[in-house]
Write a protein that holds these residues in place. Structure first.
Motif, short mmCIF file in Angstrom:
data_model
loop_
_atom_site.label_atom_id
_atom_site.label_comp_id
_atom_site.label_asym_id
_atom_site.label_seq_id
_atom_site.Cartn_x
_atom_site.Cartn_y
_atom_site.Cartn_z
N UNK A 111 54.50 88.71 35.97
CA UNK A 111 53.12 88.26 35.76
C UNK A 111 52.59 87.58 37.01
N UNK A 112 53.42 86.75 37.64
CA UNK A 112 53.00 86.09 38.88
C UNK A 112 52.70 87.10 39.97
N UNK A 113 53.54 88.13 40.08
CA UNK A 113 53.31 89.17 41.09
C UNK A 113 52.00 89.91 40.81
N UNK A 114 51.73 90.17 39.55
CA UNK A 114 50.48 90.85 39.19
C UNK A 114 49.27 89.99 39.55
N UNK A 115 49.34 88.71 39.23
CA UNK A 115 48.24 87.81 39.57
C UNK A 115 48.06 87.74 41.08
N UNK A 116 49.16 87.69 41.81
CA UNK A 116 49.09 87.66 43.27
C UNK A 116 48.38 88.90 43.79
N UNK A 117 48.73 90.06 43.24
CA UNK A 117 48.10 91.31 43.69
C UNK A 117 46.62 91.33 43.34
N UNK A 118 46.27 90.91 42.15
CA UNK A 118 44.87 90.91 41.74
C UNK A 118 44.06 89.95 42.60
N UNK A 119 44.63 88.78 42.91
CA UNK A 119 43.90 87.81 43.72
C UNK A 119 43.70 88.28 45.16
N UNK A 120 44.48 89.26 45.60
CA UNK A 120 44.32 89.77 46.96
C UNK A 120 43.23 90.84 47.08
N UNK A 121 42.70 91.30 45.95
CA UNK A 121 41.60 92.28 45.97
C UNK A 121 40.34 91.58 46.52
N UNK A 122 39.68 92.16 47.50
CA UNK A 122 38.51 91.50 48.10
C UNK A 122 37.44 91.08 47.10
N UNK A 123 37.15 91.90 46.11
CA UNK A 123 36.13 91.55 45.12
C UNK A 123 36.56 90.33 44.29
N UNK A 124 37.83 90.27 43.95
CA UNK A 124 38.34 89.13 43.19
C UNK A 124 38.30 87.87 44.06
N UNK A 125 38.69 88.01 45.32
CA UNK A 125 38.65 86.86 46.22
C UNK A 125 37.21 86.37 46.40
N UNK A 126 36.25 87.28 46.47
CA UNK A 126 34.85 86.89 46.58
C UNK A 126 34.41 86.13 45.32
N UNK A 127 34.86 86.59 44.16
CA UNK A 127 34.53 85.88 42.91
C UNK A 127 35.19 84.51 42.88
N UNK A 128 36.42 84.43 43.36
CA UNK A 128 37.10 83.13 43.42
C UNK A 128 36.37 82.16 44.33
N UNK A 129 35.82 82.68 45.41
CA UNK A 129 35.08 81.81 46.35
C UNK A 129 33.88 81.17 45.66
N UNK A 130 33.33 81.84 44.65
CA UNK A 130 32.18 81.31 43.93
C UNK A 130 32.62 80.44 42.75
N UNK A 131 33.53 80.95 41.92
CA UNK A 131 33.87 80.30 40.66
C UNK A 131 35.03 79.32 40.76
N UNK A 132 35.94 79.55 41.67
CA UNK A 132 37.09 78.64 41.84
C UNK A 132 37.38 78.55 43.34
N UNK A 133 36.54 77.86 44.10
CA UNK A 133 36.67 77.87 45.56
C UNK A 133 38.01 77.36 46.08
N UNK A 134 38.70 76.53 45.33
CA UNK A 134 40.01 76.05 45.78
C UNK A 134 41.06 77.14 45.73
N UNK A 135 40.78 78.26 45.05
CA UNK A 135 41.71 79.38 44.99
C UNK A 135 41.34 80.51 45.95
N UNK A 136 40.20 80.41 46.60
CA UNK A 136 39.78 81.45 47.55
C UNK A 136 40.72 81.42 48.76
#
Length: 90
Positions: free
Chosen positions: A56-81
């Protein structure tokens, strides 16, 4: 001409962000597998729970590395960007 690898990866420029992201991913993975880990008592059964948490951790790591997800993180959870917002120090 040889290619030189400059220290331009976000993990190098913002090492504490990489740590926060990794800890977040591990916590979510462990939380998802915690019932299975707690319900098990022997090493073989526990290994399955730990394996699930790692998967599960590996899957989350992979998903968080997707540019669109990282862009969303920058808006909704900037500490995770992966990188801080322009003008921000976090």
């Amino acid at each position: 001409m040889t290619a030189s690898h400059e220290a331009d990866a976000s993990q190098v420029r913002y090492p504490w962000r990489a740590v926060v992201r990794t800890v977040f991913q591990l916590v979510v993975g462990l939380a998802a597998a915690l019932p299975m880990i707690v319900a098990t008592s022997g090493l073989p059964a526990t290994a399955a729970g730990i394996g699930a948490a790692l998967a599960i951790s590996a899957t989350i790591t992979r998903v968080m590395s997707v540019p669109a997800v990282n862009a969303a993180l920058a808006i909704w959870a900037p500490w995770l960007a992966a990188e801080p917002r322009a003008g921000g120090d976090l």
